[in-house]
Design a protein around this motif. Structure first.
Motif, PDB file in Angstrom:
ATOM      1  N   GLU A   8     106.882  16.276   2.221  1.00  0.00           N
ATOM      2  CA  GLU A   8     106.077  16.489   3.391  1.00  0.00           C
ATOM      3  C   GLU A   8     106.492  18.146   3.642  1.00  0.00           C
ATOM      4  OE1 GLU A   8     107.156  14.607   6.949  1.00  0.00           O
ATOM      5  OE2 GLU A   8     106.598  12.666   6.152  1.00  0.00           O
ATOM      6  N   ARG A  11     104.058  19.903   1.188  1.00  0.00           N
ATOM      7  CA  ARG A  11     102.555  19.905   1.485  1.00  0.00           C
ATOM      8  C   ARG A  11     102.561  21.049   2.586  1.00  0.00           C
ATOM      9  NH1 ARG A  11     101.188  16.153  -1.516  1.00  0.00           N
ATOM     10  NH2 ARG A  11     102.104  14.122  -1.914  1.00  0.00           N
ATOM     11  N   SER A  12     103.382  20.995   3.316  1.00  0.00           N
ATOM     12  CA  SER A  12     103.117  22.043   4.427  1.00  0.00           C
ATOM     13  C   SER A  12     103.022  23.511   3.687  1.00  0.00           C
ATOM     14  CB  SER A  12     104.404  22.320   5.564  1.00  0.00           C
ATOM     15  OG  SER A  12     104.248  23.330   6.123  1.00  0.00           O
ATOM     16  N   SER A  14     102.291  24.339   0.846  1.00  0.00           N
ATOM     17  CA  SER A  14     100.914  24.398   0.012  1.00  0.00           C
ATOM     18  C   SER A  14      99.845  24.951   0.719  1.00  0.00           C
ATOM     19  CB  SER A  14     100.586  23.093  -0.529  1.00  0.00           C
ATOM     20  OG  SER A  14     100.048  22.337   0.468  1.00  0.00           O
ATOM     21  N   THR A  15      99.976  24.990   2.136  1.00  0.00           N
ATOM     22  CA  THR A  15      98.815  25.657   2.985  1.00  0.00           C
ATOM     23  C   THR A  15      99.217  27.029   3.218  1.00  0.00           C
ATOM     24  OG1 THR A  15     100.101  25.011   5.247  1.00  0.00           O
ATOM     25  CG2 THR A  15      98.645  23.297   4.224  1.00  0.00           C
ATOM     26  N   LEU A  16     100.265  27.522   3.035  1.00  0.00           N
ATOM     27  CA  LEU A  16     100.713  28.903   3.146  1.00  0.00           C
ATOM     28  C   LEU A  16     100.162  30.035   2.146  1.00  0.00           C
ATOM     29  CD1 LEU A  16     104.042  28.403   4.606  1.00  0.00           C
ATOM     30  CD2 LEU A  16     102.172  28.523   5.912  1.00  0.00           C
ATOM     31  N   ARG A  17      99.662  31.146   2.434  1.00  0.00           N
ATOM     32  CA  ARG A  17      99.215  32.021   1.332  1.00  0.00           C
ATOM     33  C   ARG A  17     100.460  32.880   0.893  1.00  0.00           C
ATOM     34  NH1 ARG A  17      93.329  34.216   1.553  1.00  0.00           N
ATOM     35  NH2 ARG A  17      94.080  34.415  -0.655  1.00  0.00           N
ATOM     36  N   ASP A  35     102.767  33.999   7.135  1.00  0.00           N
ATOM     37  CA  ASP A  35     102.824  32.945   6.103  1.00  0.00           C
ATOM     38  C   ASP A  35     103.726  33.179   4.996  1.00  0.00           C
ATOM     39  OD1 ASP A  35     100.611  31.767   7.133  1.00  0.00           O
ATOM     40  OD2 ASP A  35      99.526  31.716   5.197  1.00  0.00           O
ATOM     41  N   ASN A 381     102.220  29.569  -7.935  1.00  0.00           N
ATOM     42  CA  ASN A 381     101.840  28.185  -7.247  1.00  0.00           C
ATOM     43  C   ASN A 381     103.189  27.505  -6.760  1.00  0.00           C
ATOM     44  OD1 ASN A 381     101.019  26.091  -5.949  1.00  0.00           O
ATOM     45  ND2 ASN A 381      99.339  25.950  -7.322  1.00  0.00           N
ATOM     46  N   SER A 383     104.249  25.583  -4.543  1.00  0.00           N
ATOM     47  CA  SER A 383     104.265  24.151  -3.946  1.00  0.00           C
ATOM     48  C   SER A 383     104.087  23.294  -5.311  1.00  0.00           C
ATOM     49  CB  SER A 383     103.407  24.027  -2.739  1.00  0.00           C
ATOM     50  OG  SER A 383     102.221  24.286  -3.225  1.00  0.00           O
TER      51      SER A 383
END
Lengths: 398, 398, 398
Positions: A8, A11-12, A14-17, A35, A381, A383
C-alpha cells in the motif's frame, strides 16, 4: 508493517513526483518539494518494513559508498554504514585529517580520484560556519564535471550527513519519529513544537540541528517556536526559511527568549545547546588564522556567557507545563544530562530516563532515512523498483 | 564499448596465453610475457565495459582482500578497494605501523595468520631501496609454504601496489590510458616518450614510477628517453631491462641530461621528481640505524642539490617543442604544480590545467588494471569466465 | 572432506540439541551443554568443508557485524572479519579508545545506537579483571532491552572474542585442532594435557587462555594438569569449573608447581605466560586510580618476580620427557621464542620451529569456530539450513 502494508505504501509512493531527485544530491531539506520530502519518509518506511519482513533490499550487487567525516562521529558513521550495507554498498572511509580546511583544486582532484567506482559520497563537515556546505558543493561540482568530462563512469550521489547549515538526515529522522508517534503527518497540523536552547558545560555545538528542525517542521502546519537567550541567534537566513515555510503550510514560526514560554502547552520539545551564530563566525575566522591563544580566550568568554543561562534546563517542572505534561521529548543524542554526564546540563536525569525508549527509537530512523535518500537518487522510478524487490522477496537472512 | 565490443574483446583475449598467471602474483611487468601484459589490458577493458553496461563482474560470493600499506596512500587505497569490490571481495586493512621494517619470522607468521580466508593481498612498500620487493617476496613465500603445508586452504594472490623497484599498477594504467589516447597499442610504434626528472621542493620520491615506465613502455616499439640531471640515476638493473625490451620490440632506449632534449618532438612526456638511487640507498641505511640527525642532514643536502635544477619544470615553452606542441602529458598524481601546490614545482599551472581531464582519465584505469591482475590470477580460463558473466548479464545496479 | 563427508556431518549435527543457542550469545564455554560444544565443532568443520569445496555459506544477503576491540589485535580481528565475511556480514569497527573504561549509561546508549542493523557484535576486552565480562554483559543486556522495547528490529548476537575470564574462540579452536590431530574427540579420553605457565620478559598477560583451556579440555575425559610457580594462580572459580568438569567427564584436574612434572608423559603441552590473578586485580585497581607511578612499580616488582622463574621454558629436554617425546605443542601465538623474539622466553626456538605447521593449523580453526558460533545463534535449525546450502551449492568463487 506487513507485506500488504508495504505494498500500500509503495502505491502511495507511486503518486509522488521524485524524478528531480534522480542522480542528484541531498543537501538541505528546504531545497526539496513536499512530494520529495514525503517520498523520502515513505521509502524509509518501506525499507524498514521490508527488513522487518526479512526481505532483502540489496539493490547494488557491488559498489562503493565513500564516507568523509571531518569530525569524530560514531552514530552518524554507523547510520551511514548501516544504510549503505542495507542497499549493498561497501563503505570506504576517506580520512583527510580533521583539522585541514582543504582548498579548491585539491578537493577537485581528490573527489575524482576516489570516485571512479563510487555510487555514493556521504560527508559530515559541520564545524565551521561558511565551510561545510561550501565544501560539499565543491565536491558535488567536481564529480559533476568529472562525469561530464568522461572521467567518471557514474556520478556519485552526495548525502549531507551534517553541514554548517542543515542536518537533514537528523531532522528527517526526527520528523519520521514524530510522524510515527502522532500517527501520521496530517496529525501534526496545529501542534506546537518548542525548539529551544539549553545549557551545556561545553561551547561551540553546531547550529545545524536547530536550523534543520525549524527549517523542516514548519512545513507540516505546526506552530514552531524557537527559544534561546538573547544573542544566541541562529543564521538569519534560516529564520527566513522557517517563516516562509510556516506561512505556506498554514502553521506559524515565532521566537521567544524564554524556555518556559516555549514549553507552555508544547506537544513536542527539543531542548539542545548550540553556539550563537556570531560566535561560530568568530571561531571560524580564528581557526583560519591558527591563533590558539585567541581560540582559548573565545572559549573562556563563551563559557562564562553560557553560565548565565545555567537554568535553561529541561526539568520535570518545565515538562509539567507542556500539553497534559506529556510533550514528546526529542534530542539528537548524546545529551548533556544533569548529574549523569555533567553536573548541570541540557536535561534533568529523570526526564531523560523517562524518554529513553522514544529517544532510541528517534535515532533508529536515521539509517533508513539515509538509505531512502540514496535510493531516490539512484532510481528514476523508485516505486516500481521497490515493488520488484517486494515481489522477488529475496531473503535478507537466508 | 557496447556488448558486441565486449564480446569481441573476449574473443581476442581467448587467443592469449595466460595460464602461467593462474594462482600466481604480479610483482614486475618485465616478469610477464607480452601475452600476459596484453591480456591484463584486455581484461581491464572488458571489466570496464561490463561496468559501463551495468553488468556485474562480481565473481566472489564472499572473500577477503587484505591491504597492507606501509606508507600513506589515498589514491592507491581507493583503487585497490574499488577493484576488490568490483569482483566481490571485501577489503580488510592490515595496519602494521608505518615505520617498522618487519623481520622474516614475524612476516611469515603474520602472513599466515591473516590469510586463512584471504583471496588477495595487495601490498604497497615503496619507501626503502632493497626492502619493498624483498618484503613482498617473503610474504609470497610464506603463503606459498602455508598452502603447501596445508595451513591455508587457498593461496592468496599478491598484487604489488608499489615497491622499491616497480609500480606495475601505475605503469599499466598509464599504458592503457596511452593506448586509448593513441587508438591502439600498435599505434605506439615509433612514438617518442620522454620520462624525465622534474624539480620538486621535496626529496626522496620513489624510483618505482620512472623505473616502471621505462620497463614497460620500451615493450611497445617506442623511442623511450630517460632524462635527468647528472647523478639522478635510477637503478642500473632497470636501465638494463629497458634496453633489452627496446631491442626486442624494435624501439629504442636512450638517456640524456637535458629536459629540453627529451621533450623535443616527444609524443608523450612524463615529467616527475625522484630521488637519485644512491640517495635512496644511503637513506635506507640511515633509517636502519635510526639516526635522525643524519636523516636531517641528508635531506638538507639533497634539497640543496635539487635546488640546482629548479629549471627542470614542464613549462609551456617546453611543451611547445613537443610533436606539434601537443604531446600527451602524463603524471601519476599528485603533481607539484608551480604556484599552486608549491612555489616552484614539476609543472607549470597552465600546462597542468590543460591536461586535467586526460590526467584524471589516466588515473581512472588503475582500479580496472588491479581487478584484471586479480582476475587473471584467479581463473585458469579467463575468457570463458568473462563470457559467462556477459551472458548471465546480472545487473550491478538492480 | 568431500560433499558426502559434509552431508554425514550435517546428519550428525541434526541429532544435537542447539535450540538454546538460538538468538543467544557466546560468553563462556562452561555455560554451554556438551551438545552445544559439539555442535559448534561440527558446524565449524562443515563450514570449512564447504569452503574447501567452493560452496558458498553466505547466509546474509546484507548485514553488519560490529567489532569492538578494547585492545590491539591483528589475529583475532582477522579471524572475526573472516568469519563474518564467510557468512555475508560486513564488519564495522567501533573504536572507543583503548584506555576508556566505559560506564553503564554510555554503554547502554552506544550499544543501541550502533545496533539498529547489527546482526553480530564481537567484543575483545581482556585487560582488566572484573571488567571485560561485566562490560559484555552490559552490552548484551542493553541490546536485549533495546529489542524488547522495540528499539532494535533484531537482537544482535554477542561473541566473546576474549574477556578477562574466558577466551572461548581460542580454546574451541585449540580443541578442534587437537580433535583433528588425535582423530576424534573420543580419542582424547585419558590423554594428559599440561597447561603450564612459562617465563616471558613481559608481564600482565591475560589469564583467559589458561582459564579457557582448563575450563574446556576437562570436558573431554582428559587428565588436565595446571602447572605454575607458587603464587601464579588463576581465578579460583575457574579451578572449580575445571574440577567439576573433570569429575563429570571421567577425567582429572590437578595442580603442580613444576613444569617438569606437568610435562612428564604429557600428550599435549601448552606452555604460556600469564600474570598472577592477584597481580591482575591489583593492576585493575591502580589503572582505575590512574596512578602511573604505582603502575610502573607494579611492573618492576612483577618482572623481578618473573625473573626467578626464567627456567620455566619449553625446552627440547622437557619435550623429550613427554609421551614418546612427541607431545603436541600448542600456543595461541604470538609466542615469546628464546633467541628469536626475546633473549629468554616461553619456548626454545628449535621446539617452536618444529611445531610451526601444527601451530598455524591450530590458528586456522578460529575463523570457522567464530562463524559456527554466529551460525548457531542465527538459525533455529542449523542442520536444515546447512543442508540447504549444500544442496544449492552456490559457488563461492564463480
Amino acid at each position: 508493517m506487513d507485506k500488504i502494508g508495504i505494498e500500500e505504501m509503495i502505491r502511495s509512493l507511486s503518486t509522488l513526483r521524485t524524478e528531480k531527485m534522480y542522480l542528484k544530491d541531498f543537501f538541505h531539506t528546504w531545497k526539496h518539494s513536499d512530494d520529495e520530502i514525503r517520498a523520502t519518509f515513505e521509502v524509509a518506511e518501506i525499507l524498514r518494513g521490508m527488513r522487518e519482513n526479512n526481505i532483502s533490499s540489496r539493490v547494488f550487487d557491488s559498489g562503493l559508498a565513500i564516507s568523509l567525516f571531518r569530525d569524530n562521529s560514531t552514530r552518524t558513521r554507523f547510520s551511514f554504514a548501516s544504510a549503505c550495507n542495507l542497499l549493498g554498498l561497501e563503505v570506504q572511509d576517506l580520512d583527510e585529517g580533521k583539522s585541514q580546511i582543504a582548498h579548491g583544486e585539491t578537493v577537485r582532484e581528490t573527489a575524482n580520484m576516489i570516485s571512479f567506482m563510487a555510487d555514493v559520497i556521504g560527508i559530515r563537515d559541520d564545524m565551521y560556519i561558511g565551510k561545510g556546505h561550501t565544501y560539499m558543493k565543491t565536491v558535488a561540482q567536481a564529480v559533476e564535471d568529472g562525469h561530464y568530462d568522461g572521467v567518471l563512469e557514474q556520478r556519485p550521489t552526495l548525502v549531507n550527513l551534517q553541514c554548517d547549515i542543515d542536518h537533514p538526515t537528523q531532522s528527517m529522522a526526527d520528523a519520521l519519529h514524530v510522524i510515527n508517534e502522532f500517527g501520521g503527518v496530517e496529525n501534526l497540523k496545529g501542534k506546537k513544537l518548542a525548539m529551544t536552547w539549553a545549557y551545556s558545560p561545553s561551547y561551540g555545538k553546531p547550529l545545524s540541528v536547530p536550523q534543520g528542525i525549524i527549517g523542516l517542521f514548519t512545513r507540516f502546519g505546526m506552530d514552531v517556536v524557537l527559544a534561546h537567550p538573547e544573542g544566541y541567534n541562529v543564521m538569519p537566513e534560516m529564520e527566513g526559511v522557517a517563516a516562509k515555510n510556516a506561512q505556506k503550510s498554514g502553521g506559524s514560526f515565532s521566537k521567544v527568549n524564554s524556555m518556559a514560554e516555549a514549553f507552555k502547552d508544547a506537544d513536542i520539545v527539543y531542548p539542545k545547546s548550540w553556539a550563537p551564530f556570531s560566535v561560530m563566525e568568530e571561531r571560524t575566522k580564528i581557526v583560519e588564522t591558527g591563533d590558539q591563544q585567541a581560540l582559548k580566550e573565545l572559549e573562556k568568554r563563551c563559557l562564562a556567557q553560557n553560565a548565565q543561562f545555567i537554568d535553561w534546563e529541561c526539568t520535570e517542572e518545565l515538562m509539567s507545563t507542556t500539553r497534559e505534561g506529556k510533550a514528546l521529548y526529542l534530542h539528537c543524542l548524546p545529551a548533556d544530562i544533569s548529574g549523569v554526564s555533567c553536573e548541570k546540563g541540557e536535561v534533568a536525569a529523570s526526564v531523560f530516563d523517562r524518554y529513553r525508549d522514544p529517544l532510541y527509537k528517534q535515532a533508529s530512523f536515521k539509517p533508513y532515512i539515509i538509505a531512502a535518500m540514496i535510493f531516490l537518487a539512484k532510481f528514476r522510478n523508485p516505486s516500481e523498483k521497490l515493488l520488484d524487490l517486494l515481489t522477488d522477496a529475496r531473503k535478507r537472512i537466508y
